[in-house]
Write an enzyme that holds these catalytic residues in place. Structure first.
Site, PDB file in Angstrom:
ATOM      1  N   THR A   9       0.848  -1.198   0.058  1.00 20.30           N
ATOM      2  CA  THR A   9       0.007   0.040  -0.165  1.00 20.30           C
ATOM      3  C   THR A   9       0.874   1.265   0.146  1.00 20.30           C
ATOM      4  OG1 THR A   9      -1.727   1.236   1.110  1.00 20.30           O
ATOM      5  CG2 THR A   9      -0.128   0.158   2.500  1.00 20.30           C
ATOM      6  N   ASN A  11      -0.266   3.887   1.608  1.00 22.56           N
ATOM      7  CA  ASN A  11      -1.108   4.608   2.687  1.00 22.56           C
ATOM      8  C   ASN A  11      -0.423   4.227   4.263  1.00 22.56           C
ATOM      9  OD1 ASN A  11      -2.864   5.264   4.780  1.00 22.56           O
ATOM     10  ND2 ASN A  11      -4.591   4.309   3.513  1.00 22.56           N
ATOM     11  N   GLY A  13      -1.123   5.283   7.004  1.00 17.65           N
ATOM     12  CA  GLY A  13      -2.532   4.966   7.879  1.00 17.65           C
ATOM     13  C   GLY A  13      -2.657   3.397   8.069  1.00 17.65           C
ATOM     14  N   ASP A  66      -6.776  -7.662   1.088  1.00 19.19           N
ATOM     15  CA  ASP A  66      -7.899  -7.387   0.385  1.00 19.19           C
ATOM     16  C   ASP A  66      -8.918  -7.622   1.312  1.00 19.19           C
ATOM     17  OD1 ASP A  66      -8.744  -6.082  -1.971  1.00 19.19           O
ATOM     18  OD2 ASP A  66      -9.893  -7.762  -2.407  1.00 19.19           O
ATOM     19  N   PHE A 147     -14.865   3.488   9.049  1.00 18.87           N
ATOM     20  CA  PHE A 147     -15.089   4.037   7.807  1.00 18.87           C
ATOM     21  C   PHE A 147     -15.567   2.894   6.769  1.00 18.87           C
ATOM     22  CE2 PHE A 147     -12.498   0.565   5.335  1.00 18.87           C
ATOM     23  CZ  PHE A 147     -11.986  -0.058   6.580  1.00 18.87           C
ATOM     24  N   GLY A 148     -15.877   3.254   5.590  1.00 22.17           N
ATOM     25  CA  GLY A 148     -16.684   2.182   4.606  1.00 22.17           C
ATOM     26  C   GLY A 148     -17.837   1.934   5.151  1.00 22.17           C
ATOM     27  N   TYR A 149     -18.312   0.544   5.027  1.00 21.13           N
ATOM     28  CA  TYR A 149     -19.735   0.055   5.604  1.00 21.13           C
ATOM     29  C   TYR A 149     -19.495   0.001   7.169  1.00 21.13           C
ATOM     30  CZ  TYR A 149     -19.696  -0.608   0.438  1.00 21.13           C
ATOM     31  OH  TYR A 149     -19.703  -0.648  -0.883  1.00 21.13           O
ATOM     32  N   LYS A 170     -13.622  -3.152  17.830  1.00 25.17           N
ATOM     33  CA  LYS A 170     -13.550  -3.598  16.492  1.00 25.17           C
ATOM     34  C   LYS A 170     -12.417  -4.526  16.218  1.00 25.17           C
ATOM     35  CE  LYS A 170     -14.030  -2.640  11.769  1.00 25.17           C
ATOM     36  NZ  LYS A 170     -13.810  -1.631  10.986  1.00 25.17           N
ATOM     37  N   ARG A 176     -10.130  -8.217   9.827  1.00 23.45           N
ATOM     38  CA  ARG A 176      -8.676  -8.078   9.703  1.00 23.45           C
ATOM     39  C   ARG A 176      -8.300  -8.507  10.928  1.00 23.45           C
ATOM     40  NH1 ARG A 176      -9.767  -4.081   6.213  1.00 23.45           N
ATOM     41  NH2 ARG A 176     -11.028  -2.787   7.946  1.00 23.45           N
TER      42      ARG A 176
HETATM   43  P1  IMP Z   1      -9.589  -2.652   0.782  1.00 23.05           P
HETATM   44  O1  IMP Z   1      -9.323  -3.947   1.229  1.00 23.05           O
HETATM   45  O2  IMP Z   1      -8.632  -1.390   1.755  1.00 23.05           O
HETATM   46  O3  IMP Z   1      -9.496  -2.341  -0.843  1.00 23.05           O
HETATM   47  O4  IMP Z   1     -11.190  -2.054   1.020  1.00 23.05           O
HETATM   48  C1  IMP Z   1     -12.221  -2.695   0.194  1.00 23.05           C
HETATM   49  C2  IMP Z   1     -13.444  -1.829   0.690  1.00 23.05           C
HETATM   50  O5  IMP Z   1     -14.317  -2.763   1.531  1.00 23.05           O
HETATM   51  C3  IMP Z   1     -13.207  -0.673   1.440  1.00 23.05           C
HETATM   52  O6  IMP Z   1     -13.380   0.521   0.790  1.00 23.05           O
HETATM   53  C4  IMP Z   1     -14.405  -0.463   2.295  1.00 23.05           C
HETATM   54  O7  IMP Z   1     -15.639   0.120   1.567  1.00 23.05           O
HETATM   55  C5  IMP Z   1     -14.879  -2.000   2.500  1.00 23.05           C
HETATM   56  N1  IMP Z   1     -14.411  -2.302   3.893  1.00 23.05           N
HETATM   57  C6  IMP Z   1     -13.498  -3.351   4.002  1.00 23.05           C
HETATM   58  N2  IMP Z   1     -13.117  -3.807   5.452  1.00 23.05           N
HETATM   59  C7  IMP Z   1     -14.049  -2.584   6.032  1.00 23.05           C
HETATM   60  C8  IMP Z   1     -14.290  -2.427   7.139  1.00 23.05           C
HETATM   61  O8  IMP Z   1     -13.586  -2.994   8.343  1.00 23.05           O
HETATM   62  N3  IMP Z   1     -15.293  -1.735   7.502  1.00 23.05           N
HETATM   63  C9  IMP Z   1     -16.034  -1.043   6.567  1.00 23.05           C
HETATM   64  N4  IMP Z   1     -15.717  -1.223   5.284  1.00 23.05           N
HETATM   65  C10 IMP Z   1     -14.740  -2.144   4.933  1.00 23.05           C
END
Ligand code: IMP
Length: 189
Positions: A9, A11, A13, A66, A147-149, A170, A176
């Protein structure tokens, strides 16, 4: 292992989060050039990123992740397309709203976060682990953490959404966290 693990990555963070989860120094890859994430599964995509990381950082320990959300009423979608769900131009709140609209009226609201991790050792050995966080979709977004969902996934046995949990709460139950604990064991960290 004395050198820091390189996370596939750019990133910082995300690298800091993995340093906490793996209990080892983790740095992003300088000048990270992301490959196309065109795999059919989280594991495929983590492997694609880990192999790109190993090419960009020869001789290092490389880890890639991922992850995403899988909704049973949508046949497992958005899955590997989680970050892009609903089309370009949407932010996290827009994607959450698009998903709630897609499942409106569905009797089954079960869903899970899933994470795949792939590590490549300096001699090219690959190790893979996975983790999930089972739960159900809330009727409306709640909470300001994460973040995200996170605002719409209620972990099994909880009444709060992931965005209403403290970060350490969490981490203790997350997809993760689970995948990282398994990788930590596999790497002997
Ligand atoms: P990536 O694995 O960083 O590409 O994440 C893929 C996408 O899955 C993110 O942009 C979020 O929308 C969603 N996602 C993955 N893990 C989480 C989480 O722990 N919380 C909320 N959304 C998640």
């Amino acid at each position: 292992m004395s050198d820091p693990i390189r996370l596939a990555t750019g990133n910082p963070g995300k690298a800091a989060e993995f340093a906490r989860l793996l209990g080892a120094p983790v740095l992003p890859i300088d000048g990270w050039d992301p490959p196309d994430e065109n795999g059919a599964s989280f594991l495929d995509n983590a492997r694609i990123k880990a192999r790109a990381g190993a090419r960009q950082c020869p001789g290092a320990w490389v880890v890639a992740d991922d992850s995403g959300l899988c909704v049973d009423a949508l046949g497992g979608a958005p899955g590997v397309l989680s970050a892009r769900y609903g089309g370009p131009g949407l932010d996290d709140a827009g994607r959450v709203q698009a998903l709630l609209t897609a499942v409106e009226g569905a009797p089954d609201r079960s869903a899970r976060f899933a994470c795949a991790l792939v590590a490549i050792t300096p001699d090219g050995t690959e190790l893979a682990t996975e983790g999930t966080l089972e739960g159900a979709l809330a009727e409306a977004p709640r909470g300001a953490n994460g973040f995200g969902y996170d605002p719409i996934l209620i972990p099994a046995g909880e009444t709060r959404t992931c965005a209403e949990l403290a970060p350490h709460e969490k981490d203790a139950i997350s997809h993760r966290g689970a995948a990282a604990r398994r990788l930590r064991e596999a790497l002997g960290l």
